[in-house]
Design a protein around this motif. Structure first.
Motif, PDB file in Angstrom:
ATOM      1  N   LEU A 280       0.917  -1.095   0.006  1.00 29.21           N
ATOM      2  CA  LEU A 280       0.053   0.079   0.075  1.00 29.21           C
ATOM      3  C   LEU A 280       0.905   1.435   0.032  1.00 29.21           C
ATOM      4  N   GLN A 281       0.449   2.310  -0.813  1.00 31.56           N
ATOM      5  CA  GLN A 281       1.353   3.460  -0.675  1.00 31.56           C
ATOM      6  C   GLN A 281       0.225   4.807  -0.332  1.00 31.56           C
ATOM      7  N   GLN A 282       0.465   5.477   0.442  1.00 33.86           N
ATOM      8  CA  GLN A 282      -0.347   6.650   0.828  1.00 33.86           C
ATOM      9  C   GLN A 282      -0.167   7.866  -0.524  1.00 33.86           C
ATOM     10  N   SER A 283      -1.390   8.326  -0.856  1.00 33.32           N
ATOM     11  CA  SER A 283      -1.459   9.259  -1.827  1.00 33.32           C
ATOM     12  C   SER A 283      -0.308  10.495  -1.318  1.00 33.32           C
ATOM     13  N   PRO A 284       0.268  10.728  -2.796  1.00 38.10           N
ATOM     14  CA  PRO A 284       1.159  11.787  -2.357  1.00 38.10           C
ATOM     15  C   PRO A 284       0.565  13.257  -2.249  1.00 38.10           C
ATOM     16  N   ASP A 285       1.540  14.112  -1.607  1.00 34.61           N
ATOM     17  CA  ASP A 285       0.874  15.264  -0.904  1.00 34.61           C
ATOM     18  C   ASP A 285       0.355  16.184  -2.211  1.00 34.61           C
ATOM     19  N   GLU A 286       1.052  16.037  -3.123  1.00 27.70           N
ATOM     20  CA  GLU A 286       0.490  16.897  -4.034  1.00 27.70           C
ATOM     21  C   GLU A 286      -1.181  16.555  -4.698  1.00 27.70           C
ATOM     22  N   LEU A 287      -1.397  15.233  -4.629  1.00 30.53           N
ATOM     23  CA  LEU A 287      -2.794  14.904  -5.119  1.00 30.53           C
ATOM     24  C   LEU A 287      -3.823  15.117  -3.921  1.00 30.53           C
ATOM     25  N   SER A 288      -3.414  15.064  -2.399  1.00 31.95           N
ATOM     26  CA  SER A 288      -3.975  15.301  -1.334  1.00 31.95           C
ATOM     27  C   SER A 288      -4.407  16.753  -1.494  1.00 31.95           C
ATOM     28  N   LEU A 289      -3.584  17.452  -1.697  1.00 31.45           N
ATOM     29  CA  LEU A 289      -3.837  19.052  -1.835  1.00 31.45           C
ATOM     30  C   LEU A 289      -4.894  19.522  -2.896  1.00 31.45           C
ATOM     31  N   GLU A 290      -4.567  18.870  -4.231  1.00 27.28           N
ATOM     32  CA  GLU A 290      -5.416  18.977  -5.286  1.00 27.28           C
ATOM     33  C   GLU A 290      -7.000  18.594  -4.619  1.00 27.28           C
ATOM     34  N   GLN A 291      -6.894  17.479  -4.269  1.00 28.56           N
ATOM     35  CA  GLN A 291      -8.437  16.989  -3.858  1.00 28.56           C
ATOM     36  C   GLN A 291      -8.983  17.765  -2.669  1.00 28.56           C
ATOM     37  N   TYR A 292      -8.102  18.429  -1.864  1.00 21.26           N
ATOM     38  CA  TYR A 292      -8.610  19.373  -0.727  1.00 21.26           C
ATOM     39  C   TYR A 292      -9.168  20.752  -1.526  1.00 21.26           C
ATOM     40  N   LEU A 293      -8.385  20.962  -2.300  1.00 17.23           N
ATOM     41  CA  LEU A 293      -8.707  22.376  -3.220  1.00 17.23           C
ATOM     42  C   LEU A 293     -10.187  21.998  -4.039  1.00 17.23           C
ATOM     43  N   ILE A 294     -10.192  20.797  -4.482  1.00 19.85           N
ATOM     44  CA  ILE A 294     -11.570  20.481  -5.120  1.00 19.85           C
ATOM     45  C   ILE A 294     -12.633  20.549  -4.304  1.00 19.85           C
ATOM     46  N   LEU A 295     -12.429  19.875  -3.146  1.00 22.82           N
ATOM     47  CA  LEU A 295     -13.500  19.880  -2.143  1.00 22.82           C
ATOM     48  C   LEU A 295     -13.882  21.308  -1.652  1.00 22.82           C
ATOM     49  N   SER A 296     -13.063  22.407  -1.497  1.00 27.24           N
ATOM     50  CA  SER A 296     -13.310  23.707  -0.979  1.00 27.24           C
ATOM     51  C   SER A 296     -13.977  24.196  -2.258  1.00 27.24           C
ATOM     52  N   ASN A 297     -13.589  24.398  -3.529  1.00 21.26           N
ATOM     53  CA  ASN A 297     -14.302  25.026  -4.463  1.00 21.26           C
ATOM     54  C   ASN A 297     -15.605  24.479  -4.735  1.00 21.26           C
ATOM     55  N   GLU A 298     -15.715  22.867  -4.910  1.00 23.48           N
ATOM     56  CA  GLU A 298     -17.123  22.367  -5.214  1.00 23.48           C
ATOM     57  C   GLU A 298     -17.924  22.785  -4.184  1.00 23.48           C
ATOM     58  N   LEU A 299     -17.909  22.780  -2.903  1.00 25.70           N
ATOM     59  CA  LEU A 299     -18.692  23.058  -1.695  1.00 25.70           C
ATOM     60  C   LEU A 299     -18.943  24.771  -1.810  1.00 25.70           C
ATOM     61  N   LYS A 300     -18.082  25.721  -1.929  1.00 28.14           N
ATOM     62  CA  LYS A 300     -18.176  26.944  -1.940  1.00 28.14           C
ATOM     63  C   LYS A 300     -19.119  27.216  -3.202  1.00 28.14           C
ATOM     64  N   ASN A 301     -19.080  26.432  -4.174  1.00 27.57           N
ATOM     65  CA  ASN A 301     -19.841  26.907  -5.232  1.00 27.57           C
ATOM     66  C   ASN A 301     -21.346  26.472  -4.828  1.00 27.57           C
ATOM     67  N   SER A 302     -21.546  25.771  -4.066  1.00 27.09           N
ATOM     68  CA  SER A 302     -22.901  25.281  -3.879  1.00 27.09           C
ATOM     69  C   SER A 302     -23.261  26.016  -2.250  1.00 27.09           C
ATOM     70  N   ASN A 303     -22.607  27.305  -2.146  1.00 27.66           N
ATOM     71  CA  ASN A 303     -23.157  27.800  -0.990  1.00 27.66           C
ATOM     72  C   ASN A 303     -22.734  27.370   0.483  1.00 27.66           C
ATOM     73  N   PHE A 304     -21.785  26.656   0.423  1.00 23.20           N
ATOM     74  CA  PHE A 304     -21.394  26.068   1.726  1.00 23.20           C
ATOM     75  C   PHE A 304     -20.175  26.996   2.254  1.00 23.20           C
ATOM     76  N   PHE A 305     -20.145  27.288   3.454  1.00 25.93           N
ATOM     77  CA  PHE A 305     -18.911  28.250   4.169  1.00 25.93           C
ATOM     78  C   PHE A 305     -17.742  27.077   4.754  1.00 25.93           C
ATOM     79  N   HIS A 306     -16.773  27.504   4.344  1.00 26.43           N
ATOM     80  CA  HIS A 306     -15.601  26.849   4.889  1.00 26.43           C
ATOM     81  C   HIS A 306     -15.331  27.308   6.193  1.00 26.43           C
ATOM     82  N   TYR A 307     -15.971  27.087   7.320  1.00 28.84           N
ATOM     83  CA  TYR A 307     -15.694  27.819   8.713  1.00 28.84           C
ATOM     84  C   TYR A 307     -14.346  27.313   9.308  1.00 28.84           C
TER      85      TYR A 307
END
Length: 345
Positions: A174-201
């Motif tokens: 097993l290999q942990q996901s690289p930091d670059e991919l983890s950051l990419e998915q974190y930013l995807i999460l933030s952008n997708e939810l903000k676009n749907s009127n979620f507040f990243h509090y």
């Protein structure tokens, strides 16, 4: 166990404290409690504590525990918020994480709860699962949005030593996901939810307006809280922490014999400062530099000017007057950034 918890509540009975604004049934599988057992606990709380009329009362649950019948039973209790550990809407991810539920159960339990009128629901999602593509991650987020839940908590999967995953990683399976991919998915999460009127509090939490977790917010703001049951932690809001022993059998024995069942510590001024920095940087509001200076006599602008400058240049931090907070990328690196502002006795 229920009787022991009720006994501990009696021991911690309040005298003149403010009304309780949040009650949280978490850790382990509290959804395994029957409605009569939950009622027994609530009756004890109501007898010994004052509960705010608008209290947030949350129950953690796994999707496989939340049948339509179970949700109907919960609707007859004071529970008014569900925290559901969905983790993913894909069976391959759930199988990898050894979850007991499947994707259909994840979808169905949310809809059952909504059908009976329980709309204050938060779900957990995990990103950076080994093998999770960003496309599948976007689909996971969109599925959560489509379910119209008002709160989402999301966490990066990390592989810890001396765990099943840690042993598999050590063997090269097993290999942990690289930091670059983890950051990419974190930013995807933030952008997708903000676009749907979620507040990243908070670093891992997103909410529609009015659905921010009172319970979690209390932790980050350093207010007093009482923990009850094995492993539970308590804080007096000043400098004293207590934590119960974790062994169930020993906890029951100690409660029954009126022996001490917890340990405690008194935090130093620097430890309280470090906690304030760590929790403050986890939130969208960040830290108030005047408040830090008044409370701890630490001039952050002066003593940490080099760190502030570096992180502002990296676009991981923003300084707005006397407010210092992290950007989205800063959130992702929050633990490391916070530690650079710590002080040692």
């Amino acid at each position: 166990m229920v009787e022991a918890i009720c006994r501990e509540l009696e021991m911690k009975a309040s005298s003149g404290n403010e009304p309780i604004e949040t009650i949280y049934f978490g850790g382990g599988t509290p959804s395994l409690l029957s409605d009569s057992e939950l009622t027994r606990i609530f009756q004890t709380i109501e007898k010994h504590f004052e509960i705010h009329s608008n209290a947030e009362i949350t129950l953690e649950a796994n999707p496989d525990d939340l049948s339509a019948e179970k949700i109907r039973q919960l609707s007859g209790t004071p529970i008014n918020r569900l925290s559901i550990g969905i983790q993913s809407f894909y069976n391959e991810d759930l199988k990898f994480m050894n979850r007991a539920h499947n994707a259909n159960e994840a979808d169905r339990c949310v809809k059952h709860a909504q059908d009976i009128g329980l709309e204050n629901i938060t779900i957990d999602l995990i990103y950076a699962i080994p093998g999770l593509s960003s496309e599948r991650w976007i689909n996971n987020i969109q599925k959560a949005i489509a379910l119209q839940v008002p709160h989402i908590s999301s966490y990066c999967m990390t592989i810890e030593p001396k765990t099943v995953f840690g042993n598999r990683e050590q063997k090269g399976l097993l290999q942990q996901s690289p930091d670059e991919l983890s950051l990419e998915q974190y930013l995807i999460l933030s952008n997708e939810l903000k676009n749907s009127n979620f507040f990243h509090y908070e670093v891992s939490n997103f909410a529609k307006k009015g659905f921010e977790s009172k319970h979690n917010t209390a932790y980050w703001n350093g207010v007093p809280y009482i923990g009850v049951g094995p492993s539970a932690h308590s804080f007096d809001g000043k400098n004293r922490r207590k934590w119960n022993i974790s062994n169930n059998a020993l906890y029951l024995k100690k409660i029954a014999s009126n022996e001490p069942f917890f340990e405690e510590e008194v935090l130093s001024n620097s430890e309280r400062y470090n906690e304030t920095i760590m929790t403050g940087f986890r939130t969208a509001k960040g830290i108030d530099l005047n408040e830090i200076s008044t409370k701890f006599e630490v001039n952050i602008k002066k003593e940490f000017s080099e760190e502030i400058g570096k992180y502002i240049r990296n676009q991981w931090m923003l300084l707005d007057g006397d407010n210092l907070r992290l950007t989205e990328e800063g959130f992702f690196r929050g633990d490391s950034i916070s530690s650079d502002f710590f002080i040692v006795d």
